[in-house]
Write a protein that holds these residues in place. Structure first.
Motif, PDB file in Angstrom:
ATOM      1  N   VAL A  11     -36.899 -57.058 -39.026  1.00  0.00           N
ATOM      2  CA  VAL A  11     -36.553 -56.278 -38.041  1.00  0.00           C
ATOM      3  C   VAL A  11     -35.289 -57.045 -37.335  1.00  0.00           C
ATOM      4  CG1 VAL A  11     -36.903 -55.182 -36.054  1.00  0.00           C
ATOM      5  CG2 VAL A  11     -38.594 -55.173 -37.879  1.00  0.00           C
ATOM      6  N   ALA A  12     -35.545 -58.357 -36.809  1.00  0.00           N
ATOM      7  CA  ALA A  12     -34.390 -59.033 -36.114  1.00  0.00           C
ATOM      8  C   ALA A  12     -33.226 -59.198 -37.038  1.00  0.00           C
ATOM      9  CB  ALA A  12     -35.057 -60.293 -35.831  1.00  0.00           C
ATOM     10  N   LEU A  13     -33.462 -59.277 -38.238  1.00  0.00           N
ATOM     11  CA  LEU A  13     -32.044 -59.510 -39.252  1.00  0.00           C
ATOM     12  C   LEU A  13     -31.534 -58.069 -39.273  1.00  0.00           C
ATOM     13  CD1 LEU A  13     -33.440 -61.915 -41.922  1.00  0.00           C
ATOM     14  CD2 LEU A  13     -31.883 -62.478 -40.117  1.00  0.00           C
ATOM     15  N   ARG A  14     -32.204 -57.182 -39.406  1.00  0.00           N
ATOM     16  CA  ARG A  14     -31.706 -55.901 -39.449  1.00  0.00           C
ATOM     17  C   ARG A  14     -30.720 -55.426 -38.065  1.00  0.00           C
ATOM     18  NH1 ARG A  14     -33.186 -51.267 -39.813  1.00  0.00           N
ATOM     19  NH2 ARG A  14     -31.619 -50.479 -41.256  1.00  0.00           N
ATOM     20  N   ARG A  15     -31.469 -55.903 -37.145  1.00  0.00           N
ATOM     21  CA  ARG A  15     -30.770 -55.481 -35.867  1.00  0.00           C
ATOM     22  C   ARG A  15     -29.587 -56.182 -35.483  1.00  0.00           C
ATOM     23  NH1 ARG A  15     -36.089 -55.683 -31.906  1.00  0.00           N
ATOM     24  NH2 ARG A  15     -36.777 -53.241 -32.263  1.00  0.00           N
ATOM     25  N   ALA A  16     -29.583 -57.739 -36.083  1.00  0.00           N
ATOM     26  CA  ALA A  16     -28.346 -58.447 -36.124  1.00  0.00           C
ATOM     27  C   ALA A  16     -27.260 -58.112 -36.972  1.00  0.00           C
ATOM     28  CB  ALA A  16     -28.553 -59.941 -36.392  1.00  0.00           C
ATOM     29  N   LEU A  17     -28.026 -57.615 -38.106  1.00  0.00           N
ATOM     30  CA  LEU A  17     -26.906 -57.060 -39.155  1.00  0.00           C
ATOM     31  C   LEU A  17     -26.047 -55.675 -38.861  1.00  0.00           C
ATOM     32  CD1 LEU A  17     -25.927 -57.916 -41.977  1.00  0.00           C
ATOM     33  CD2 LEU A  17     -27.434 -56.332 -42.911  1.00  0.00           C
ATOM     34  N   ALA A  18     -26.868 -54.822 -38.203  1.00  0.00           N
ATOM     35  CA  ALA A  18     -26.331 -53.489 -37.493  1.00  0.00           C
ATOM     36  C   ALA A  18     -25.026 -53.776 -36.452  1.00  0.00           C
ATOM     37  CB  ALA A  18     -27.407 -52.678 -36.724  1.00  0.00           C
ATOM     38  N   GLU A  19     -25.189 -54.796 -35.884  1.00  0.00           N
ATOM     39  CA  GLU A  19     -24.064 -55.052 -34.816  1.00  0.00           C
ATOM     40  C   GLU A  19     -22.784 -55.594 -35.594  1.00  0.00           C
ATOM     41  OE1 GLU A  19     -25.609 -58.454 -32.474  1.00  0.00           O
ATOM     42  OE2 GLU A  19     -27.190 -57.234 -31.377  1.00  0.00           O
ATOM     43  N   LYS A  20     -22.840 -55.863 -36.932  1.00  0.00           N
ATOM     44  CA  LYS A  20     -21.616 -56.282 -37.562  1.00  0.00           C
ATOM     45  C   LYS A  20     -21.211 -55.295 -38.696  1.00  0.00           C
ATOM     46  CE  LYS A  20     -22.820 -61.020 -37.050  1.00  0.00           C
ATOM     47  NZ  LYS A  20     -21.749 -61.458 -36.016  1.00  0.00           N
ATOM     48  N   LEU A  21     -22.200 -54.402 -39.227  1.00  0.00           N
ATOM     49  CA  LEU A  21     -21.794 -53.282 -40.183  1.00  0.00           C
ATOM     50  C   LEU A  21     -22.151 -51.899 -39.813  1.00  0.00           C
ATOM     51  CD1 LEU A  21     -23.275 -55.546 -43.417  1.00  0.00           C
ATOM     52  CD2 LEU A  21     -20.723 -55.271 -42.656  1.00  0.00           C
ATOM     53  N   PRO A  22     -21.422 -51.065 -40.480  1.00  0.00           N
ATOM     54  CA  PRO A  22     -21.806 -49.773 -40.318  1.00  0.00           C
ATOM     55  C   PRO A  22     -23.352 -49.180 -40.804  1.00  0.00           C
ATOM     56  CG  PRO A  22     -20.185 -49.757 -41.973  1.00  0.00           C
ATOM     57  CD  PRO A  22     -20.457 -51.206 -41.540  1.00  0.00           C
ATOM     58  N   TYR A  49      -2.913 -41.255 -38.770  1.00  0.00           N
ATOM     59  CA  TYR A  49      -4.094 -41.322 -38.057  1.00  0.00           C
ATOM     60  C   TYR A  49      -5.013 -41.956 -38.792  1.00  0.00           C
ATOM     61  CZ  TYR A  49      -6.502 -37.655 -41.003  1.00  0.00           C
ATOM     62  OH  TYR A  49      -7.034 -36.753 -42.048  1.00  0.00           O
ATOM     63  N   VAL A  50      -5.876 -42.979 -37.927  1.00  0.00           N
ATOM     64  CA  VAL A  50      -6.799 -43.909 -38.483  1.00  0.00           C
ATOM     65  C   VAL A  50      -8.384 -43.554 -37.967  1.00  0.00           C
ATOM     66  CG1 VAL A  50      -7.772 -46.378 -38.756  1.00  0.00           C
ATOM     67  CG2 VAL A  50      -5.333 -45.849 -38.678  1.00  0.00           C
ATOM     68  N   PRO A  51      -9.096 -42.732 -38.693  1.00  0.00           N
ATOM     69  CA  PRO A  51     -10.211 -42.175 -38.137  1.00  0.00           C
ATOM     70  C   PRO A  51     -11.658 -43.239 -37.945  1.00  0.00           C
ATOM     71  CG  PRO A  51     -10.297 -41.625 -40.456  1.00  0.00           C
ATOM     72  CD  PRO A  51      -8.742 -42.264 -40.226  1.00  0.00           C
ATOM     73  N   ILE A  52     -11.911 -43.408 -36.881  1.00  0.00           N
ATOM     74  CA  ILE A  52     -12.977 -44.232 -36.609  1.00  0.00           C
ATOM     75  C   ILE A  52     -14.374 -43.655 -36.503  1.00  0.00           C
ATOM     76  CG2 ILE A  52     -13.929 -46.183 -35.073  1.00  0.00           C
ATOM     77  CD1 ILE A  52     -11.226 -46.688 -36.272  1.00  0.00           C
ATOM     78  N   ASP A  53     -15.303 -44.114 -37.215  1.00  0.00           N
ATOM     79  CA  ASP A  53     -16.691 -43.720 -37.372  1.00  0.00           C
ATOM     80  C   ASP A  53     -17.269 -43.819 -36.324  1.00  0.00           C
ATOM     81  OD1 ASP A  53     -19.278 -42.815 -37.996  1.00  0.00           O
ATOM     82  OD2 ASP A  53     -19.417 -43.580 -39.985  1.00  0.00           O
ATOM     83  N   LEU A  54     -17.872 -43.143 -35.294  1.00  0.00           N
ATOM     84  CA  LEU A  54     -18.470 -43.569 -34.050  1.00  0.00           C
ATOM     85  C   LEU A  54     -19.737 -44.179 -34.250  1.00  0.00           C
ATOM     86  CD1 LEU A  54     -17.708 -40.441 -31.802  1.00  0.00           C
ATOM     87  CD2 LEU A  54     -16.337 -42.765 -31.916  1.00  0.00           C
ATOM     88  N   ALA A  55     -20.313 -44.223 -35.569  1.00  0.00           N
ATOM     89  CA  ALA A  55     -21.632 -44.660 -35.874  1.00  0.00           C
ATOM     90  C   ALA A  55     -21.662 -46.312 -36.013  1.00  0.00           C
ATOM     91  CB  ALA A  55     -22.226 -44.029 -36.886  1.00  0.00           C
ATOM     92  N   GLN A  56     -19.976 -46.579 -36.291  1.00  0.00           N
ATOM     93  CA  GLN A  56     -19.944 -47.990 -36.371  1.00  0.00           C
ATOM     94  C   GLN A  56     -20.259 -48.725 -35.123  1.00  0.00           C
ATOM     95  OE1 GLN A  56     -17.960 -49.328 -39.618  1.00  0.00           O
ATOM     96  NE2 GLN A  56     -16.712 -47.550 -40.023  1.00  0.00           N
ATOM     97  N   PRO A  57     -20.663 -50.019 -35.372  1.00  0.00           N
ATOM     98  CA  PRO A  57     -20.906 -50.973 -34.210  1.00  0.00           C
ATOM     99  C   PRO A  57     -19.578 -51.366 -33.619  1.00  0.00           C
ATOM    100  CG  PRO A  57     -21.365 -52.042 -36.334  1.00  0.00           C
ATOM    101  CD  PRO A  57     -21.179 -50.724 -36.810  1.00  0.00           C
ATOM    102  N   ASP A  58     -19.565 -51.718 -32.242  1.00  0.00           N
ATOM    103  CA  ASP A  58     -18.425 -52.333 -31.831  1.00  0.00           C
ATOM    104  C   ASP A  58     -17.532 -53.230 -32.575  1.00  0.00           C
ATOM    105  OD1 ASP A  58     -18.984 -50.318 -29.730  1.00  0.00           O
ATOM    106  OD2 ASP A  58     -19.706 -51.824 -28.361  1.00  0.00           O
ATOM    107  N   ALA A  59     -18.038 -54.317 -33.056  1.00  0.00           N
ATOM    108  CA  ALA A  59     -17.543 -55.140 -33.907  1.00  0.00           C
ATOM    109  C   ALA A  59     -16.776 -54.540 -35.071  1.00  0.00           C
ATOM    110  CB  ALA A  59     -18.525 -56.273 -34.445  1.00  0.00           C
ATOM    111  N   ARG A  60     -17.427 -53.830 -35.726  1.00  0.00           N
ATOM    112  CA  ARG A  60     -16.756 -53.291 -36.752  1.00  0.00           C
ATOM    113  C   ARG A  60     -15.354 -52.211 -36.377  1.00  0.00           C
ATOM    114  NH1 ARG A  60     -17.349 -53.651 -42.554  1.00  0.00           N
ATOM    115  NH2 ARG A  60     -16.597 -51.772 -43.609  1.00  0.00           N
TER     116      ARG A  60
END
Length: 632
Positions: A468-479, A92-103
């Motif tokens: 704020v804009a950079l954090r939002r962009a980063l949150a789309e790529k990283l948990p 099994y490969v558990p996926i953290d649901l808090a992770q963004p779709d890209a991750r």
């Protein structure tokens, strides 16, 4: 030699983890195995349910050695799915649901999964996957026409993979650790030796966090009851304390930060709420001495406090120390079946009292990283100190020292890897991802002044590349755990006389308390809004608190939300519920929430929508039980 060996593990025929639970189900089918919310699942129901999952996976083409992603919220269905994947012969490969779709997509691609297991509430997260999706019902027996097989779909061998858990990679790409069935068996046997008895265990660890392995198998293989905290309960320390009281939980495991919050909640409600506890295990991050002191001030000596240490690469844990009272913090000695070495740069033993790198040998050392032979070879080495041929040891990168009592003191890391809220984080991975964002010329990420979060420094001259804009962009790529709580955008990063990046200066800037920085929080003519701003500034350790920016976009996280609840009570005189704070996530919205509550004469803020959702869930479960009963 600066080494230590744990007591030997018991010998005997290999039995896979899920088959051990199935044997217990044969002997005690009516005993309750899992509780979550209003659902109680017996051992007999759990095994029947998980066998059905295993056969559905087999019908979808899953076979021995394959990998199956698990997209499930904390629930009884999540536990049945874990057993079902193993019963299909897969890992099994558990996926953290808090992770963004890209991750999530990156992990599904990297793991080369053959199928995805989801629940009705999470199947939308697999919408972009090209692999089969098997949806598991929320309660056992919800599909009465399904066959009830009397065995799992496939057999497994000791060297077959049991699960892959992903950690942060140094390049920003996720890196999966392959844990074999024999590793899982050894780790769990050691746990049953250290913690005897059949516990009632409160599971608070996400499935993608490897301490969940300790809770699930250490409880089910002991014939105990696993109390799974739901997603809503995990967001509210008061509800977690209520779970301990209601189900008479006697054992739990969490990061020290969360345990501190549980003690806060218990002291508000009365510490008798935790009277059933007998063992509190902390792991995943450094244990503060102050928490040891507080544990024994709150509990009597009959409540053990155990500090565990171990990387994912050695199957959850490798050392432990059981405190018998207030004493200095250490990570203790080896678990059964483990070997510990303290070595120098030449991989030679160092004398006691001398700092060295901790290397771990024994039955818990895993296969390595999936699809990354070079990364595996760099840290999984032949063990020249072991008697058995072919033995391997793992380089942790952690610096330790053996103290006068023979136990290990944790000193720190060799590299730029740190732990945030129990998760391993590679600072270089975050920096690499930041540099890919539009307008970013250079980036450095460091631990913040409290050591519980991250602070990033970015060089950018592009208008609009604000924090704020950079954090939002980063949150789309990283948990979330890898997104710095604070980003400071500078025209350029400081350099020394040689033109090299001046990291010492950045460390100084990162250590500055908020008072040393220019005060830029918005002024408000409304006293209540000013009080909410003060609470946010205290919790987030920032001076700039805009009125309309999301709490999580300013660096907040779920554990910080508990602290915000306390801070709002101090500053505003009212204590909003955690659910309401997750719904109203800006200063302006929370000020309105508290003002409305005051106008209505409430002492606390309640969430009508949350209560309605709870009633709806209860009604749905009752209907499901009624349908199940009609078919029996």
């Amino acid at each position: 030699m600066a080494s230590a060996t744990g007591e030997p593990l018991p010998t005997g025929a290999f039995v896979p983890a899920h088959e051990v639970v199935a044997r217990l189900a044969t002997d005690h089918p009516a005993a309750v195995a899992v509780r979550c919310g209003d659902i109680a699942v017996t051992y007999g129901e759990l095994i029947s349910w998980s066998r059905q999952v295993s056969h559905r996976l087999a019908a979808a083409g899953v076979g021995a050695g394959d990998r199956v992603a698990l997209l499930a919220e904390p629930s009884a269905a999540m536990i049945a799915s874990v057993l079902g994947v193993l019963g299909a012969g897969a890992a099994y490969v558990p996926i953290d649901l808090a992770q963004p779709d890209a991750r999530v997509a990156a992990i599904l691609h990297d793991a080369q999964v053959e199928a995805v297991v989801s629940t009705a509430d999470t199947q939308h997260r697999a919408a972009g996957s090209q692999t089969p999706v098997v949806t598991v019902p929320s309660v056992p027996g919800e599909e009465p026409d399904a066959a009830a097989p009397d065995s799992f779909a496939a057999a497994v061998c000791p060297a077959d993979p049991a699960y892959l858990i992903y950690t942060s990679g140094s390049t920003g790409e996720p890196k999966g650790v392959i844990v074999e069935h024999r590793n899982l068996a050894a780790s769990t046997r050691a746990r049953l030796m250290v913690y005897p008895g059949n516990p009632t265990f409160l599971l608070m660890s996400p499935l993608a966090f490897d301490s969940s392995v300790a809770g699930i198998w250490g409880t089910l293989q002991a014939g105990g009851c696993l109390v799974v905290a739901s997603q809503d309960e995990l967001r509210d320390a008061d509800q977690l304390v209520s779970l301990v009281r209601r189900h008479r939980v006697n054992r739990t495991l969490c990061v020290p930060t969360l345990y501190e919050l549980l003690l806060d909640a218990a002291e508000r409600a009365g510490t008798q709420q935790l009277a059933s506890l007998r063992q509190v295990i902390v792991a995943g991050e450094a244990l503060p001495q102050s928490l040891v002191d507080r544990h024994f001030a709150v509990h009597s000596s009959v409540v053990d406090l155990v500090n565990e240490y171990g990387p994912t690469e050695t199957t959850v844990w490798a050392t432990f120390h059981r405190f018998t009272g207030v004493e200095p913090v250490s990570i203790g000695g080896p678990i059964p079946g483990a070997r510990l070495y303290v070595l120098d740069d030449e991989l030679q033993p160092v004398p006691p009292g001398t700092e060295g790198e901790l290397l771990i040998g024994g039955a818990g050392v895993t296969r390595g990283y999936f699809g990354r032979a070079e990364a595996t070879a760099a840290v999984f080495l032949d063990d020249p100190f072991a008697a058995e041929p072919g033995a391997r040891m793992y380089r942790t990168g952690d610096i330790v020292r053996r103290n006068a009592d023979g136990r290990l003191d944790f000193i720190g890391r060799q590299d730029d890897q740190i732990k945030i809220r129990g998760h391993r984080v590679e600072l270089g991975a975050i920096e690499s991802t930041l540099r890919l964002l539009e307008g970013v010329q250079e980036a450095v990420v460091l631990p913040d002044a409290r050591g519980s979060g991250l602070i990033g420094f970015v060089a950018s001259s592009r208008e609009g590349a604000g924090p704020v804009a950079l954090r939002r962009a980063l949150a789309e790529k990283l948990p979330p755990v890898m997104v710095p709580g604070e980003l400071r955008v500078l025209p350029e990063l400081p350099r020394n006389l040689n033109g090299k990046l001046d990291r010492a200066r950045l460390w100084t800037l990162a250590a500055e308390p908020p008072a040393a920085r220019p005060a830029t929080a918005p002024l408000s003519g409304d006293p209540l809004t000013t009080q909410v701003i003060a609470a946010w500034s205290e919790v987030l350790d920032v001076a700039t608190v805009p009125l309309d920016v999301n709490f999580f976009d300013l660096g907040g996280h779920s554990l910080a939300m508990f602290k915000l609840q306390d801070a709002l009570e101090r500053h505003c005189g009212l204590r909003p519920t955690i659910v309401s704070l997750f719904q109203e996530t800006t200063v302006a919205a929370q000020a309105t929430l508290i003002r409305t509550s005051r106008d209505q004469g409430e002492d606390t803020v309640t969430s009508n929508s949350a209560e309605a959702a709870r009633r709806a869930r209860t009604a749905r479960l009752r209907q499901q039980r009624a349908r199940r009963g009609a078919h029996q």
